[in-house]
Design an enzyme around this catalytic site. Structure first.
Site: not given
Lengths: 381, 356
Positions: A101, A189
């Site tokens: 991530y 993101e």
């Protein structure tokens, strides 16, 4: 403002972040054609502003173009969290070895952008934060100094051991940080950032939220706005320069100021009913805003009564009163309306309103109670 | 007597020739604020309601010795106006403008902080130090002089709370709106600290809303550092998650920033939270009574089982003693003012000497 995955990927791709080949389709035939061009197994991914698309069956793997066509016809038109899928992204499927991530958010407390990375990608980052917080690494960047290459490298080391992959990830983090500023994002993101069987680091899903306040200088992003994802009332409100959120209750609310609008909704609930909306007419006194506001609320079939609560500071009560009279003339509301106007020019307002003979209350609590009472009477009749 | 702003504050209006700027410059002046000038590039030399207009902040500060500025310029230029004020040496910058990009705010926040200035806002109604000065857009008609400090993230909701206090006979020292954006220059803790230190402020009302963690952080701070009674109200209990409720900062993101969480944190810190803004005065009165009763109990237990009469006697004695001290304070403050004046004169001389 939220943008779709495919739009975020376009931006990141243009910035030099590796993303798999893909195109957007609005029909099964288009999906077939795209899959043929890619000439590899593909993913068919619904494009809606909702999390959990995979779990809802909105993301599927297709071995070939034929399969992509069938899946696209199933996914287009399906509902995910109340939103109808109108588009799918058809994109080359990757063989995933690892999932990480990488995200950047605007942090209200430190008043800096915070970069977060985690080797536990592919799942909701909030879940990782709750269950395994030690797997999240954060860096608050000095906005004046910017992100240094070594800082990006240090974060990349938290994800990979292979130096080529570390360099690739560091490069991606640097570019992502640049995108954050260039696009006036409040969130960017990549989840997951994967390594594939060829050892390459690739962004296979992306999310971006843009600061509404900066859209005036982000014409390219404003053009990405998906009007299908908004309801007509919200579009109408935005065009009328009103701040509006549709809710499920029966008491329509027209208020000046966001804080007071929220407080008014809370009191509706406190006194036993549910608000139909959040609506802030803002600081200006333009009577037309009141007309637009009332029109939007009257379009909602759930509404049983409307309350107008104005505390005049900048907003002048007499202007609002003129708007109410205009609205009554033009719209002839089918539900009871109760008014409370206090502050600047309240006396003049009362005179103007005498024409339409509305129930008039003096306090915040009373106007809410009265609206609820009238709504119940309306139902009884 | 107040926080951040008083009758000595010399105020410049940035964007004074605009619709909002000119209107509020008049309003501020009418309230008694010492508005010494305004700035609009290209309009230098003109006047707005008899207030001189300058082309640059640098010039305006040099000519007027202003220490405070208020910004009414449109969003694309507001951040530049903050930098200009900071560079000109302004120590209190109040940005009323709504719609300033958050990323710009992150940068200017660090800059202002490094310059030792205070920024209030953006997207705020400004502040009023009652019967002294007002900077911003709050209506001067709803306030009343007294000893309650009010701090809020909202505009009209603040007016509602102030009005409730005024009607209940509970006047205010300073009322300040810190703004509804994600990145703001002055937060609750800054204001709580200032109210705690302000002698005239005896109680504090704090009005929060959903989004962020400022209220939770303030609760922790209150528990540790604030001795004065604090009462709160939090709006947004019925707001759905993930949706911006008007204010850029009023959004519940991934379960954090809910009204419930904030109310719980405040209650834990001994701060009662009103169910309606109109209930704030009663709640505050109750809290003050409770605190007094606690103090009285302590006194009674400290003086043993002596009759209540004695304590009342003590109280009256104390009251007269207080009066005496307050008279003394007045004389002292007058003297202090006098010395200040002389020091100013002295420093003025120094400057002229240098020039020579």
């Amino acid at each position: 403002m939220k943008i779709h995955e495919y739009q975020a990927k376009e931006i990141l791709g243009a910035a030099g972040i590796p993303i798999p080949a893909g195109e957007i389709a609005t029909s099964a035939t288009e999906a077939f054609e795209i899959a043929e061009r890619i000439n590899l197994p593909v993913m068919v991914k619904s494009q809606v502003h909702a999390g959990g698309r995979g779990k809802a069956g909105g993301i599927k793997y297709a071995e070939n173009a034929e399969a992509a066509k069938v899946l696209a016809s199933n996914i287009i038109g399906m509902e995910i969290k109340g939103l109808t899928v109108k588009k799918v992204l058809v994109t080359a499927a990757e063989d995933i070895l690892s999932e990480s991530y990488v995200g950047i958010i605007l942090d209200r407390v430190s008043k800096r952008p915070i970069i977060m990375v985690s080797p536990a990608g592919g799942v909701d980052i909030e879940e990782v934060a709750a269950k395994t917080p030690h797997k999240i690494f954060k860096l608050a960047v000095d906005p004046e100094q910017g992100l240094k290459a070594y800082q990006a490298r240090n974060l990349a080391y938290k994800l990979y051991r292979d130096i080529a992959q570390v360099r690739a990830a560091a490069d991606i983090i640097m570019k992502l940080y640049q995108c954050f500023w260039d696009c006036d994002a409040s969130l960017v993101e990549i989840n997951p950032l994967i390594t594939n069987t060829a050892g390459k680091v690739v962004a296979i899903d992306a999310k971006m939220n843009i600061d509404d306040n900066a859209l005036y200088r982000q014409a390219n992003i404003e053009a990405m706005r998906d009007l299908d994802a908004e309801n007509s009332a919200e579009i109408e409100a935005r065009e009328g320069d009103l701040s509006f959120v549709k809710l499920e209750g029966s008491i329509g609310c027209i208020v000046n100021g966001a804080g007071l609008a929220m407080a008014t909704m809370d009191l509706v609930k406190r006194y036993g009913a549910e608000p139909a909306n959040f609506l802030d007419i803002g600081g200006s006194s333009n009577p037309r805003k009141v007309v637009t506001a009332m029109k939007i609320i009257l379009e909602d079939p759930n509404v049983r009564a409307i309350l107008i609560n104005i505390f005049g500071g900048i907003t002048r009560c007499d202007d609002v009163a003129r708007g109410i009279v205009e609205a009554f003339d033009e719209l002839q509301p089918s539900v009871p309306v109760v008014v409370r106007l206090t502050g600047t020019n309240a006396k003049e307002a009362a005179k103007i309103l005498a024409k339409v003979k509305l129930p008039f209350e003096n306090t915040l609590d009373d106007v809410v109670k009265k609206a609820i009472e009238l709504a119940q009477l309306d139902v009884a009749v | 007597m107040s926080i951040f702003l008083n009758k000595k504050s010399k105020v410049l209006v940035q964007g004074i020739t605009g619709r909002d700027g000119s209107f509020h410059a008049q309003q501020m002046k009418a309230y008694g604020t010492n508005v010494v000038g305004g700035v609009t590039p290209g309009k230098g030399g003109s006047k707005v309601s008899n207030i001189p207009v300058f082309n640059t902040m640098e010039e305006a500060v040099a000519k007027t010795k202003a220490n405070t500025s208020v910004i009414y310029v449109p969003p694309p230029f507001a951040v530049d106006a903050v930098y200009e004020a900071g560079d000109a040496g302004i120590k209190l910058i109040v940005c009323i403008t709504e719609g300033v990009p958050a990323n710009d705010m992150m940068k200017v926040y660090q800059y202002v902080k490094a310059h030792g200035a205070r920024l209030i806002g953006p997207n705020c109604p400004g502040l009023i130090s009652v019967d002294q000065a007002k900077v911003g857009i709050m209506p001067g008609t709803i306030v009343k002089k007294g000893n309650v400090g009010v701090v809020s993230r909202s505009g009209t909701l603040t007016y509602e709370a102030i009005w409730a206090l005024t009607q209940a006979g509970m006047g205010q020292t300073t009322c300040i709106g810190i703004g509804g954006d994600q990145i703001i220059g002055t937060n609750f803790i800054d204001c709580l600290e200032a109210f705690e230190a302000d002698r005239a402020t005896k109680a504090i009302v704090m009005i929060g809303e959903i989004g962020g963690s400022d209220e939770e952080d303030a609760a922790k701070y209150i528990k540790k550092h604030v001795t004065k009674p604090v009462v709160s109200f939090i709006s947004g209990q019925t707001a759905p998650p993930g949706v911006r409720m008007g204010h850029a900062g009023a959004i519940i993101s991934s379960g954090s920033g809910t009204a419930e969480g904030k109310i719980e944190a405040l209650n834990k810190a001994g701060v009662p939270v009103a169910g309606s803004p109109t209930e704030i005065p009663a709640l505050l009165t109750d809290l003050i009574k409770q605190r007094k009763a606690k103090v009285a109990k302590k006194k009674v237990s400290a003086s043993g089982k002596t009759s209540a009469k004695k304590t009342t006697k003590k109280k009256t004695v104390k009251k007269t003693a207080k009066k005496v001290t307050s008279v003394r304070k007045k004389t002292v403050s007058k003297a202090a003012r006098g010395t200040k004046k002389t020091t100013r004169k002295a420093s003025g001389k120094k400057v002229t000497n240098k020039r020579k």
